[in-house]
Design a protein around this motif. Sequence first.
Motif, PDB file in Angstrom:
ATOM      1  N   LEU A 231      -0.512   6.788   1.532  1.00  0.00           N
ATOM      2  CA  LEU A 231      -0.439   7.121  -0.207  1.00  0.00           C
ATOM      3  C   LEU A 231      -0.016   6.026  -0.964  1.00  0.00           C
ATOM      4  O   LEU A 231      -0.737   6.131  -2.392  1.00  0.00           O
ATOM      5  N   GLY A 232       0.523   5.189  -1.368  1.00  0.00           N
ATOM      6  CA  GLY A 232       0.589   4.010  -2.535  1.00  0.00           C
ATOM      7  C   GLY A 232       1.456   2.956  -2.253  1.00  0.00           C
ATOM      8  O   GLY A 232       2.225   2.632  -0.595  1.00  0.00           O
ATOM      9  N   ARG A 233       1.171   1.490  -2.627  1.00  0.00           N
ATOM     10  CA  ARG A 233       1.722   0.374  -2.096  1.00  0.00           C
ATOM     11  C   ARG A 233       2.006  -0.003  -3.876  1.00  0.00           C
ATOM     12  O   ARG A 233       1.671  -0.576  -4.537  1.00  0.00           O
ATOM     13  N   ALA A 234       3.180  -1.024  -3.971  1.00  0.00           N
ATOM     14  CA  ALA A 234       3.039  -2.029  -4.506  1.00  0.00           C
ATOM     15  C   ALA A 234       3.879  -3.346  -3.779  1.00  0.00           C
ATOM     16  O   ALA A 234       5.035  -2.915  -3.330  1.00  0.00           O
ATOM     17  N   LEU A 235       4.321  -4.330  -4.556  1.00  0.00           N
ATOM     18  CA  LEU A 235       4.932  -5.607  -4.471  1.00  0.00           C
ATOM     19  C   LEU A 235       5.671  -5.239  -4.383  1.00  0.00           C
ATOM     20  O   LEU A 235       5.965  -5.216  -6.127  1.00  0.00           O
ATOM     21  N   ILE A 236       6.872  -6.108  -4.445  1.00  0.00           N
ATOM     22  CA  ILE A 236       7.941  -6.427  -4.252  1.00  0.00           C
ATOM     23  C   ILE A 236       8.898  -7.688  -4.561  1.00  0.00           C
ATOM     24  O   ILE A 236       9.245  -8.354  -3.287  1.00  0.00           O
ATOM     25  N   TRP A 237       8.933  -8.740  -5.438  1.00  0.00           N
ATOM     26  CA  TRP A 237       9.184  -9.654  -5.899  1.00  0.00           C
ATOM     27  C   TRP A 237      10.753 -10.530  -5.708  1.00  0.00           C
ATOM     28  O   TRP A 237      11.292  -9.796  -6.694  1.00  0.00           O
ATOM     29  N   LYS A 238      11.329 -11.572  -5.939  1.00  0.00           N
ATOM     30  CA  LYS A 238      12.568 -11.660  -5.956  1.00  0.00           C
ATOM     31  C   LYS A 238      12.745 -13.269  -6.627  1.00  0.00           C
ATOM     32  O   LYS A 238      12.001 -14.199  -6.396  1.00  0.00           O
ATOM     33  N   ASP A 239      12.313 -12.852  -7.870  1.00  0.00           N
ATOM     34  CA  ASP A 239      12.469 -14.597  -8.152  1.00  0.00           C
ATOM     35  C   ASP A 239      13.512 -15.412  -8.326  1.00  0.00           C
ATOM     36  O   ASP A 239      14.373 -14.948  -7.615  1.00  0.00           O
ATOM     37  N   ILE A 240      13.532 -16.338  -9.404  1.00  0.00           N
ATOM     38  CA  ILE A 240      14.241 -17.878  -9.422  1.00  0.00           C
ATOM     39  C   ILE A 240      16.475 -16.980  -9.467  1.00  0.00           C
ATOM     40  O   ILE A 240      16.884 -18.105  -9.146  1.00  0.00           O
ATOM     41  N   THR A 241      15.832 -16.301 -10.177  1.00  0.00           N
ATOM     42  CA  THR A 241      17.136 -15.925 -11.043  1.00  0.00           C
ATOM     43  C   THR A 241      18.073 -14.450  -9.743  1.00  0.00           C
ATOM     44  O   THR A 241      19.265 -14.099 -10.312  1.00  0.00           O
ATOM     45  N   GLY A 242      17.227 -14.163  -8.600  1.00  0.00           N
ATOM     46  CA  GLY A 242      17.526 -13.368  -7.644  1.00  0.00           C
ATOM     47  C   GLY A 242      16.888 -11.859  -8.505  1.00  0.00           C
ATOM     48  O   GLY A 242      17.793 -11.031  -7.194  1.00  0.00           O
ATOM     49  N   GLU A 243      16.569 -11.665  -9.065  1.00  0.00           N
ATOM     50  CA  GLU A 243      16.609  -9.965  -9.626  1.00  0.00           C
ATOM     51  C   GLU A 243      15.520  -9.897  -8.980  1.00  0.00           C
ATOM     52  O   GLU A 243      14.120 -10.636  -8.707  1.00  0.00           O
ATOM     53  N   PHE A 244      15.071  -8.771  -8.212  1.00  0.00           N
ATOM     54  CA  PHE A 244      14.142  -7.686  -7.741  1.00  0.00           C
ATOM     55  C   PHE A 244      12.646  -7.330  -8.823  1.00  0.00           C
ATOM     56  O   PHE A 244      13.154  -6.811  -9.589  1.00  0.00           O
ATOM     57  N   ILE A 245      11.245  -7.891  -8.544  1.00  0.00           N
ATOM     58  CA  ILE A 245      10.437  -6.653  -9.944  1.00  0.00           C
ATOM     59  C   ILE A 245       9.665  -6.200  -8.432  1.00  0.00           C
ATOM     60  O   ILE A 245       9.212  -6.846  -7.775  1.00  0.00           O
ATOM     61  N   MET A 246       9.028  -4.939  -9.423  1.00  0.00           N
ATOM     62  CA  MET A 246       7.644  -4.508  -9.140  1.00  0.00           C
ATOM     63  C   MET A 246       6.731  -4.976  -9.847  1.00  0.00           C
ATOM     64  O   MET A 246       7.079  -4.659 -10.508  1.00  0.00           O
ATOM     65  N   ASP A 247       5.726  -5.382  -8.795  1.00  0.00           N
ATOM     66  CA  ASP A 247       4.497  -5.453  -9.566  1.00  0.00           C
ATOM     67  C   ASP A 247       3.807  -4.374  -9.402  1.00  0.00           C
ATOM     68  O   ASP A 247       3.900  -3.075  -9.332  1.00  0.00           O
ATOM     69  N   ARG A 248       2.309  -4.507  -9.825  1.00  0.00           N
ATOM     70  CA  ARG A 248       1.608  -3.035 -10.702  1.00  0.00           C
ATOM     71  C   ARG A 248       1.565  -2.178  -8.979  1.00  0.00           C
ATOM     72  O   ARG A 248       1.645  -2.477  -7.808  1.00  0.00           O
ATOM     73  N   ILE A 249       1.547  -1.301  -9.203  1.00  0.00           N
ATOM     74  CA  ILE A 249       1.683   0.331  -8.411  1.00  0.00           C
ATOM     75  C   ILE A 249      -0.034   0.469  -8.082  1.00  0.00           C
ATOM     76  O   ILE A 249      -0.564   1.127  -9.047  1.00  0.00           O
ATOM     77  N   TYR A 250      -0.587   0.569  -7.099  1.00  0.00           N
ATOM     78  CA  TYR A 250      -1.216   1.216  -6.617  1.00  0.00           C
ATOM     79  C   TYR A 250      -1.463   2.559  -5.470  1.00  0.00           C
ATOM     80  O   TYR A 250      -0.233   2.680  -4.721  1.00  0.00           O
ATOM     81  N   THR A 251      -1.843   3.769  -5.682  1.00  0.00           N
ATOM     82  CA  THR A 251      -1.791   5.305  -5.845  1.00  0.00           C
ATOM     83  C   THR A 251      -2.632   5.852  -5.732  1.00  0.00           C
ATOM     84  O   THR A 251      -3.508   5.984  -6.649  1.00  0.00           O
ATOM     85  N   ILE A 252      -3.040   6.453  -4.487  1.00  0.00           N
ATOM     86  CA  ILE A 252      -4.267   7.621  -4.260  1.00  0.00           C
ATOM     87  C   ILE A 252      -4.015   8.230  -5.998  1.00  0.00           C
ATOM     88  O   ILE A 252      -4.971   8.669  -6.248  1.00  0.00           O
ATOM     89  N   ASN A 253      -2.983   9.311  -5.413  1.00  0.00           N
ATOM     90  CA  ASN A 253      -2.786  10.333  -6.818  1.00  0.00           C
ATOM     91  C   ASN A 253      -2.113   9.363  -7.964  1.00  0.00           C
ATOM     92  O   ASN A 253      -0.883   8.913  -7.715  1.00  0.00           O
ATOM     93  N   ASP A 254      -2.362   9.554  -9.305  1.00  0.00           N
ATOM     94  CA  ASP A 254      -1.677   9.059 -10.233  1.00  0.00           C
ATOM     95  C   ASP A 254      -0.106   9.221  -9.864  1.00  0.00           C
ATOM     96  O   ASP A 254       0.665   8.811 -10.906  1.00  0.00           O
ATOM     97  N   TYR A 255       0.076  10.803  -9.933  1.00  0.00           N
ATOM     98  CA  TYR A 255       1.141  10.777 -10.133  1.00  0.00           C
ATOM     99  C   TYR A 255       2.224  11.105  -9.086  1.00  0.00           C
ATOM    100  O   TYR A 255       3.914  10.950  -9.519  1.00  0.00           O
ATOM    101  N   ASP A 256       1.798   9.996  -8.589  1.00  0.00           N
ATOM    102  CA  ASP A 256       2.635   9.351  -7.679  1.00  0.00           C
ATOM    103  C   ASP A 256       3.729   7.790  -7.929  1.00  0.00           C
ATOM    104  O   ASP A 256       4.097   7.200  -7.602  1.00  0.00           O
ATOM    105  N   VAL A 257       2.235   7.934  -8.882  1.00  0.00           N
ATOM    106  CA  VAL A 257       2.789   6.827  -9.498  1.00  0.00           C
ATOM    107  C   VAL A 257       4.901   6.525 -10.196  1.00  0.00           C
ATOM    108  O   VAL A 257       5.665   5.699  -9.677  1.00  0.00           O
ATOM    109  N   GLU A 258       4.744   8.068 -11.080  1.00  0.00           N
ATOM    110  CA  GLU A 258       6.168   8.416 -11.250  1.00  0.00           C
ATOM    111  C   GLU A 258       7.125   8.097  -9.951  1.00  0.00           C
ATOM    112  O   GLU A 258       8.017   7.796 -10.184  1.00  0.00           O
ATOM    113  N   ASP A 271      10.617  -2.962 -13.039  1.00  0.00           N
ATOM    114  CA  ASP A 271       9.077  -2.162 -13.406  1.00  0.00           C
ATOM    115  C   ASP A 271       8.308  -3.202 -14.409  1.00  0.00           C
ATOM    116  O   ASP A 271       8.371  -3.053 -15.748  1.00  0.00           O
ATOM    117  N   LEU A 272       7.395  -4.404 -13.853  1.00  0.00           N
ATOM    118  CA  LEU A 272       6.693  -4.886 -15.044  1.00  0.00           C
ATOM    119  C   LEU A 272       5.989  -4.066 -15.860  1.00  0.00           C
ATOM    120  O   LEU A 272       5.226  -3.728 -16.645  1.00  0.00           O
TER     121      LEU A 272
END
Length: 628
Positions: A231-258, A271-272
Amino acid sequence: MLKSFLEYIFESESKLTLPIYYSKRLKEFIHKIEISSKDPDVSRLASAIRLSEYSNQMSSDITLIDMTDKNDMLSFIQVNRVKRKYDDPGSHPNPENFDDLKSWVEYIWQHDTKNSLWNDRRGEVKVGKFSKKIFKDNNIGVSDSSIEKFTNAYKATFDFDFNLDQKMDLVSGEDIRKWYLESNYSERRGQLGNSCMRYDKCQSYLDIYVKNPEVCNLLIMYSDSSKTKILGRALIWKDITGEFIMDRIYTINDYDVEVFRRYASSKGWTDLSKGWKRTEIQLISDVYDNYPYMDNFYIFDYVNFKLSNNDDAWPNDGLYKLQNTDGSYTNDEGVWSEYHREYIDRDEAIYCENADDWVYGDDAIWLEYLNIYASPREETCWSEWMGSSYYSDDCIYSETLQDYVYKEEATTIFVNYHGSEDYIPDNLSSDLFVKVTYEDGSEVMTLNRYVILNPLDGKYHFRDEKMEGGIKIENYISSKLEDIEVDKDKIKNYLLTTDFELNKRKINEIRSIYKIYLGYSLQDLEFLKKCMKYVLYAYPEKSMQRDGLPSVSYPDLRSRSDSMRRFKNSIINFDEEFLKQLLGEESDSLSEGGYDNIYNLMIMAQSFIEDVFKDKEIYSMWYKWKST
């Protein structure tokens, strides 16, 4: 023997019944089981339970059924308790406003989800026991095995929906390529269904994700417990400081973004979409043949193999911008386009002087009269007549041409007696214009389509002119021609024997103004003259005219049809030799193009009436024949 509490409340003797009503969330939940289950027994029973709501054929002594926080229990209220509440004059809504108990409860079901009946003095029942009860109470048989399978499906779906660790999954490597592909989406709609990277052709663009599992993962949300669609996907990055960052969220239903946001929060990820953070991603040292469109980390340092969301660094040496949808990149020779809101390759860009902006060459608008390009953001117009684009402020619209005309090359004509103006190109030949003289001696120029040539005095009058007493000019002329006898043979002989001049330039300009296609060669003027004479002879009578022009198309001229025979006879009556020229020696039918030519010649003929009818008597007879 004393019955258990649940057996007691399910006892039907002397108890009231009402239709079964479900909460919205329960109905949607049951429908989800119905459409997602691969077991036909489960789907059928889920459908039957869902359709039992508000049914004329089913009722129960419990109603307003809802979900609970347990995976195998439902809540309900007894109809007897609902009745006691209804009988209480202080109840909300006021029972006096409803015809009976049923309509009162129906209103609460549809409109009053906060009513106390949904929360107070409610009981609970297991999903399986409820399913068995509603069918047993209505003398409908359902097998125990079907009820057991439905109960298991209910519990499994409940656990999946309300347990994020079951619903969400973090994948890497080739699995990223798999879940980007649109065939693995539950549905193709929403932001996920419109993603530009969902196509099979984009699979090779994703290497930068697939080959960097240490710093790039993909968070996916499964559509159901089978875990075959998402129903949805989002890239998860690990930056140079070791922190995990969630990129843009793509979903079929808007309410699943939450749901994605709650999951990211539970993991301590940034969460970017909620707060922008400038950072970098260190990739492995590799070169990629293609690149995906990237939403945030689109600045690629191809020297140090780093991704960045620092847009201020662009353009610069050693950087690519990864925001193309065809697998390519924009190199560091880009220029900023305010119109496109992105950097574009200098080799593909055109500078628009007045807009002070760069745009893609395919989007730039060439203004030949100024020898510059305009941006699509600027107001321009295309002139079919001029064959060029202009700034809108430099053009004026011509109702006659149904087209724009460059102001510097336009002239004014009058189109009616009251002085309304229109504009046409100023390079038209003088033969195209006619002069209208007012009673005070003033003169204006116009075109034949707006006037009538008066056979009484040989002068032109606007079609809307009225004579003394408010009489229309055409009616005035007709009244003066009452004593004229129309001799059609005399008109025909005049047309056959009288020569007249055809001006090629005038023909071409009339064709251009009225957008008339003419399949005949202008080199054969004698043939064109015959055609013009014929169409004047066969010109539609007044009932088939509008403003002096044919208002209905000629009948179908197919071979062997009655229309064709009448058409051929009319030409034979006019000139039999002309029929052979028009149809050809071997043909018995008029082609579709020939039909169009005859009709278009009728449109043109109005502009040659004065050229053809030099004889006042003949013109008076023709005018009365065709215009009264």
